[in-house]
Design a protein around this motif. Sequence first.
Motif, PDB file in Angstrom:
ATOM      1  N   ALA A   1       0.826  -1.206   0.000  1.00 18.94           N
ATOM      2  CA  ALA A   1       0.000   0.000   0.000  1.00 18.94           C
ATOM      3  C   ALA A   1       0.861   1.256   0.000  1.00 18.94           C
ATOM      4  N   GLN A   2       1.923   1.269   0.789  1.00 22.36           N
ATOM      5  CA  GLN A   2       2.807   2.427   0.834  1.00 22.36           C
ATOM      6  C   GLN A   2       3.478   2.661  -0.512  1.00 22.36           C
ATOM      7  N   THR A   3       3.875   1.580  -1.177  1.00 21.39           N
ATOM      8  CA  THR A   3       4.491   1.698  -2.507  1.00 21.39           C
ATOM      9  C   THR A   3       3.495   2.248  -3.515  1.00 21.39           C
ATOM     10  N   LEU A   4       2.262   1.779  -3.447  1.00 18.54           N
ATOM     11  CA  LEU A   4       1.229   2.236  -4.383  1.00 18.54           C
ATOM     12  C   LEU A   4       0.853   3.696  -4.125  1.00 18.54           C
ATOM     13  N   ARG A   5       0.831   4.104  -2.872  1.00 23.26           N
ATOM     14  CA  ARG A   5       0.569   5.511  -2.564  1.00 23.26           C
ATOM     15  C   ARG A   5       1.669   6.391  -3.138  1.00 23.26           C
ATOM     16  N   ALA A   6       2.903   5.937  -3.005  1.00 22.08           N
ATOM     17  CA  ALA A   6       4.021   6.709  -3.552  1.00 22.08           C
ATOM     18  C   ALA A   6       3.952   6.791  -5.068  1.00 22.08           C
ATOM     19  N   ALA A   7       3.306   5.783  -5.691  1.00 22.67           N
ATOM     20  CA  ALA A   7       3.153   5.777  -7.154  1.00 22.67           C
ATOM     21  C   ALA A   7       1.974   6.627  -7.605  1.00 22.67           C
ATOM     22  N   GLY A   8       1.233   7.220  -6.652  1.00 24.59           N
ATOM     23  CA  GLY A   8       0.168   8.143  -7.001  1.00 24.59           C
ATOM     24  C   GLY A   8      -1.236   7.595  -6.972  1.00 24.59           C
ATOM     25  N   ALA A   9      -1.438   6.392  -6.399  1.00 21.54           N
ATOM     26  CA  ALA A   9      -2.797   5.834  -6.309  1.00 21.54           C
ATOM     27  C   ALA A   9      -3.691   6.774  -5.503  1.00 21.54           C
ATOM     28  N   VAL A  10      -4.924   6.994  -5.992  1.00 18.91           N
ATOM     29  CA  VAL A  10      -5.815   7.921  -5.285  1.00 18.91           C
ATOM     30  C   VAL A  10      -6.506   7.265  -4.107  1.00 18.91           C
ATOM     31  N   THR A  11      -6.869   6.003  -4.255  1.00 14.78           N
ATOM     32  CA  THR A  11      -7.444   5.236  -3.149  1.00 14.78           C
ATOM     33  C   THR A  11      -6.912   3.813  -3.234  1.00 14.78           C
ATOM     34  N   ILE A  12      -6.844   3.160  -2.075  1.00 15.66           N
ATOM     35  CA  ILE A  12      -6.400   1.767  -2.020  1.00 15.66           C
ATOM     36  C   ILE A  12      -7.372   0.996  -1.138  1.00 15.66           C
ATOM     37  N   ASP A  13      -8.023   0.009  -1.711  1.00 16.34           N
ATOM     38  CA  ASP A  13      -8.874  -0.910  -0.964  1.00 16.34           C
ATOM     39  C   ASP A  13      -8.284  -2.307  -1.101  1.00 16.34           C
ATOM     40  N   ALA A  14      -8.520  -3.156  -0.118  1.00 24.72           N
ATOM     41  CA  ALA A  14      -7.951  -4.501  -0.137  1.00 24.72           C
ATOM     42  C   ALA A  14      -9.040  -5.543   0.016  1.00 24.72           C
ATOM     43  N   VAL A  15      -8.857  -6.657  -0.671  1.00 24.87           N
ATOM     44  CA  VAL A  15      -9.765  -7.794  -0.533  1.00 24.87           C
ATOM     45  C   VAL A  15      -8.912  -9.054  -0.486  1.00 24.87           C
ATOM     46  N   ILE A  16      -9.214  -9.925   0.468  1.00 27.02           N
ATOM     47  CA  ILE A  16      -8.413 -11.132   0.664  1.00 27.02           C
ATOM     48  C   ILE A  16      -9.338 -12.322   0.911  1.00 27.02           C
ATOM     49  N   THR A  17      -8.810 -13.501   0.643  1.00 28.76           N
ATOM     50  CA  THR A  17      -9.597 -14.704   0.911  1.00 28.76           C
ATOM     51  C   THR A  17      -9.562 -15.055   2.394  1.00 28.76           C
ATOM     52  N   HIS A  18      -8.355 -15.148   2.959  1.00 26.60           N
ATOM     53  CA  HIS A  18      -8.214 -15.641   4.328  1.00 26.60           C
ATOM     54  C   HIS A  18      -7.619 -14.551   5.231  1.00 26.60           C
ATOM     55  N   ALA A  19      -8.404 -14.056   6.168  1.00 26.83           N
ATOM     56  CA  ALA A  19      -7.940 -13.037   7.115  1.00 26.83           C
ATOM     57  C   ALA A  19      -7.429 -13.726   8.376  1.00 26.83           C
ATOM     58  N   LEU A  20      -6.120 -13.799   8.531  1.00 26.12           N
ATOM     59  CA  LEU A  20      -5.514 -14.444   9.694  1.00 26.12           C
ATOM     60  C   LEU A  20      -4.859 -13.441  10.630  1.00 26.12           C
ATOM     61  N   PHE A  21      -4.913 -12.169  10.302  1.00 23.60           N
ATOM     62  CA  PHE A  21      -4.229 -11.161  11.104  1.00 23.60           C
ATOM     63  C   PHE A  21      -5.077 -10.755  12.317  1.00 23.60           C
ATOM     64  N   PRO A  22      -4.428 -10.264  13.392  1.00 21.05           N
ATOM     65  CA  PRO A  22      -5.179  -9.795  14.565  1.00 21.05           C
ATOM     66  C   PRO A  22      -6.079  -8.626  14.185  1.00 21.05           C
ATOM     67  N   PRO A  23      -7.313  -8.592  14.674  1.00 18.51           N
ATOM     68  CA  PRO A  23      -8.237  -7.505  14.304  1.00 18.51           C
ATOM     69  C   PRO A  23      -7.717  -6.109  14.611  1.00 18.51           C
ATOM     70  N   ASP A  24      -6.875  -5.969  15.643  1.00 18.88           N
ATOM     71  CA  ASP A  24      -6.399  -4.619  15.972  1.00 18.88           C
ATOM     72  C   ASP A  24      -5.418  -4.072  14.938  1.00 18.88           C
ATOM     73  N   MET A  25      -5.030  -4.906  13.976  1.00 21.64           N
ATOM     74  CA  MET A  25      -4.149  -4.423  12.908  1.00 21.64           C
ATOM     75  C   MET A  25      -4.893  -3.604  11.864  1.00 21.64           C
ATOM     76  N   ILE A  26      -6.226  -3.625  11.910  1.00 25.49           N
ATOM     77  CA  ILE A  26      -7.005  -2.856  10.930  1.00 25.49           C
ATOM     78  C   ILE A  26      -6.608  -1.388  10.973  1.00 25.49           C
ATOM     79  N   GLU A  27      -6.324  -0.853  12.167  1.00 25.68           N
ATOM     80  CA  GLU A  27      -5.903   0.539  12.288  1.00 25.68           C
ATOM     81  C   GLU A  27      -4.536   0.760  11.648  1.00 25.68           C
ATOM     82  N   GLU A  28      -3.645  -0.222  11.767  1.00 25.62           N
ATOM     83  CA  GLU A  28      -2.336  -0.106  11.121  1.00 25.62           C
ATOM     84  C   GLU A  28      -2.474  -0.085   9.603  1.00 25.62           C
ATOM     85  N   PHE A  29      -3.378  -0.891   9.082  1.00 24.57           N
ATOM     86  CA  PHE A  29      -3.615  -0.881   7.640  1.00 24.57           C
ATOM     87  C   PHE A  29      -4.113   0.493   7.193  1.00 24.57           C
ATOM     88  N   ALA A  30      -4.990   1.084   7.991  1.00 24.57           N
ATOM     89  CA  ALA A  30      -5.508   2.411   7.643  1.00 24.57           C
ATOM     90  C   ALA A  30      -4.376   3.439   7.622  1.00 24.57           C
TER      91      ALA A  30
END
Length: 295
Positions: free
Chosen positions: A231-260
């Motif tokens: 996401a950071q690389t894509l922002r640096a490349a000029g992406a206006v918005t970044i949304d993510a979709v995944i099949t298997h969410a194995l990460f701790p829920p409190d990481m959602i804020e880090e993704f934001a």
Amino acid sequence: MSSVAVHCLPSGAADARRLAARLGLPVQGITIHQFPDGEIKVTVSDAAPTSIIYASLDRPNDKLIALLFAAEALRRGGAKRLVLLAPYLCYMRQDAAFHPGEAISQQAIGRLLTATFDRVITVDAHLHRTSDIRMVFPGIEADNLSAMPAIAEALAGIDPATVVAGPDEESRPWVSALAALLGLGHVVGRKTRRGDRSVEIDFAGQIAMAGRPILLVDDIVSSGGTLMTCAQTLRAAGAVTIDAVITHALFPPDMIEEFARAGIRSIRSTSSVAHPTNAIPLDRVLADALQGELA
């Protein structure tokens, strides 16, 4: 008594009930009692000739033991055919020994489940150098379903300027499949891993992303480092918005804020693993795969 029934571990009860209702099948819970010394006792309800066990195998170690005990009880209770429906299938990452003494978990789990079940069904298994899931389960039926049709259905109406992006070459099957279903362009990064949480990703020389919305796609997110770096690389490349979709969410829920903070506006996952980001049910994909069991 029905000739086909669904049995489920406690963690998957809600999804199993929804799927069973779609198929018109009875659903029965598998009861697990833990003794003070850590051992467990597993109790199943009446076995049907074809017994389907719904068990997503995230946090797998305790679940695998419960699964084996449930299968033993169902076989002894009269089940002629056992089907494991595991939307997330554990221990597929390690398909080779990279250092002396390492266990090849994919082979060990493959042998264990092959000896227990007549068919294994999963979704977007994390296979690296294994080209076909039937190589993991020789001698029995095995299906590796794609979540991309369900994800594409959920994303109907997406901005046609969107670029579908994946972090590395391993993500290419999911990225290209979803892009084709949505009629969008796609890119795949070149990833260099420095550690469990340290990676570098390069999109140089591919589709221009400046001023365009990006849809990040991957099969599994656990530590989250790759997704955030992407996401950071894509922002640096000029992406206006970044949304993510995944099949298997194995990460701790409190990481959602880090993704934001890394620039990801939203993250959605399928129902393969129970998670706060679940937004895309796999009911139709799984029900279609089970139609043959109802004949």
